[in-house]
Scaffold this motif. Structure first.
Motif, PDB file in Angstrom:
ATOM      1  N   VAL A 185      11.798 160.775  23.450  1.00 12.46           N
ATOM      2  CA  VAL A 185      10.357 160.510  23.472  1.00 12.46           C
ATOM      3  C   VAL A 185      10.003 159.656  22.256  1.00 12.46           C
ATOM      4  CG1 VAL A 185       8.075 161.582  23.269  1.00 12.46           C
ATOM      5  CG2 VAL A 185       9.813 162.602  24.744  1.00 12.46           C
ATOM      6  N   GLY A 186       9.228 158.608  22.485  1.00 12.54           N
ATOM      7  CA  GLY A 186       8.828 157.701  21.408  1.00 12.54           C
ATOM      8  C   GLY A 186       9.676 156.451  21.308  1.00 12.54           C
ATOM      9  N   ASP A 187      10.867 156.476  21.905  1.00 14.02           N
ATOM     10  CA  ASP A 187      11.713 155.283  21.900  1.00 14.02           C
ATOM     11  C   ASP A 187      11.084 154.201  22.765  1.00 14.02           C
ATOM     12  OD1 ASP A 187      13.547 156.634  20.365  1.00 14.02           O
ATOM     13  OD2 ASP A 187      15.055 156.809  21.947  1.00 14.02           O
ATOM     14  N   GLU A 188      11.460 152.969  22.492  1.00 13.24           N
ATOM     15  CA  GLU A 188      11.030 151.846  23.330  1.00 13.24           C
ATOM     16  C   GLU A 188      12.140 151.562  24.339  1.00 13.24           C
ATOM     17  OE1 GLU A 188       9.061 147.486  22.855  1.00 13.24           O
ATOM     18  OE2 GLU A 188      10.748 147.933  21.535  1.00 13.24           O
ATOM     19  N   LEU A 189      11.750 151.405  25.595  1.00  8.98           N
ATOM     20  CA  LEU A 189      12.665 151.044  26.661  1.00  8.98           C
ATOM     21  C   LEU A 189      12.546 149.542  26.882  1.00  8.98           C
ATOM     22  CD1 LEU A 189      14.469 151.904  29.116  1.00  8.98           C
ATOM     23  CD2 LEU A 189      12.346 152.012  30.409  1.00  8.98           C
ATOM     24  N   THR A 224       7.139 152.428  26.511  1.00  9.86           N
ATOM     25  CA  THR A 224       7.315 153.538  25.583  1.00  9.86           C
ATOM     26  C   THR A 224       7.686 154.771  26.387  1.00  9.86           C
ATOM     27  OG1 THR A 224       5.666 152.615  24.085  1.00  9.86           O
ATOM     28  CG2 THR A 224       6.192 154.947  23.823  1.00  9.86           C
ATOM     29  N   ILE A 225       8.699 155.490  25.937  1.00  8.22           N
ATOM     30  CA  ILE A 225       9.127 156.698  26.642  1.00  8.22           C
ATOM     31  C   ILE A 225       8.204 157.847  26.262  1.00  8.22           C
ATOM     32  CG2 ILE A 225      11.005 158.373  26.915  1.00  8.22           C
ATOM     33  CD1 ILE A 225      12.932 155.989  26.506  1.00  8.22           C
ATOM     34  N   LEU A 226       7.562 158.431  27.289  1.00  7.87           N
ATOM     35  CA  LEU A 226       6.617 159.524  27.097  1.00  7.87           C
ATOM     36  C   LEU A 226       7.256 160.886  27.329  1.00  7.87           C
ATOM     37  CD1 LEU A 226       3.600 158.021  29.065  1.00  7.87           C
ATOM     38  CD2 LEU A 226       4.075 157.852  26.614  1.00  7.87           C
ATOM     39  N   GLU A 227       8.266 160.939  28.210  1.00  8.08           N
ATOM     40  CA  GLU A 227       8.902 162.216  28.569  1.00  8.08           C
ATOM     41  C   GLU A 227      10.303 161.939  29.094  1.00  8.08           C
ATOM     42  OE1 GLU A 227       8.173 165.576  32.017  1.00  8.08           O
ATOM     43  OE2 GLU A 227       6.417 164.555  31.178  1.00  8.08           O
ATOM     44  N   VAL A 282      15.470 151.409  22.338  1.00  6.15           N
ATOM     45  CA  VAL A 282      15.393 151.018  20.932  1.00  6.15           C
ATOM     46  C   VAL A 282      14.723 152.164  20.205  1.00  6.15           C
ATOM     47  CG1 VAL A 282      14.465 149.361  19.292  1.00  6.15           C
ATOM     48  CG2 VAL A 282      15.209 148.582  21.559  1.00  6.15           C
ATOM     49  N   HIS A 283      15.429 152.745  19.263  1.00  7.17           N
ATOM     50  CA  HIS A 283      14.891 153.867  18.495  1.00  7.17           C
ATOM     51  C   HIS A 283      14.019 153.310  17.370  1.00  7.17           C
ATOM     52  CE1 HIS A 283      17.707 156.403  20.634  1.00  7.17           C
ATOM     53  NE2 HIS A 283      18.673 155.544  20.314  1.00  7.17           N
ATOM     54  N   PRO A 284      12.801 153.839  17.216  1.00  5.97           N
ATOM     55  CA  PRO A 284      11.927 153.340  16.144  1.00  5.97           C
ATOM     56  C   PRO A 284      12.527 153.643  14.773  1.00  5.97           C
ATOM     57  CG  PRO A 284      10.972 155.293  17.157  1.00  5.97           C
ATOM     58  CD  PRO A 284      12.208 154.940  17.958  1.00  5.97           C
ATOM     59  N   ALA A 285      12.255 152.764  13.852  1.00  6.38           N
ATOM     60  CA  ALA A 285      12.750 152.955  12.486  1.00  6.38           C
ATOM     61  C   ALA A 285      11.982 154.097  11.839  1.00  6.38           C
ATOM     62  CB  ALA A 285      12.573 151.677  11.691  1.00  6.38           C
TER      63      ALA A 285
END
Length: 66
Positions: free
Chosen positions: A5-9, A24-27, A58-61
């Motif tokens: 959750v929170g990562d960008e697809l 944005t991944i919500l679930e 893509v995992h947020p920094a």
């Protein structure tokens, strides 16, 4: 593909000149190894996404990254 959750697809296009789609991944849904995702696309539309070979997360920094 592993995402949280929170990562960008990012879904790359197969057509020249067409930019990738972003969401944005919500679930995260499904069992490990069979995950699929509730996402909100950059245009605001929400849908369930099943990963394909053209997609990556893509995992947020985090704090202090970079």
């Amino acid at each position: 593909m592993h995402a949280e959750v929170g990562d960008e697809l990012v879904v790359d296009s197969n057509e020249v000149g067409v930019p990738p789609r972003r969401a944005t991944i919500l679930e995260v849904r499904g069992a490990p190894g069979e995950e699929h995702y509730l996402v909100r696309w950059s245009d605001g539309h929400e849908s369930v996404f099943f990963p394909s070979s053209s997609a990556h997360a893509v995992h947020p920094a985090g704090p202090g990254a970079g």
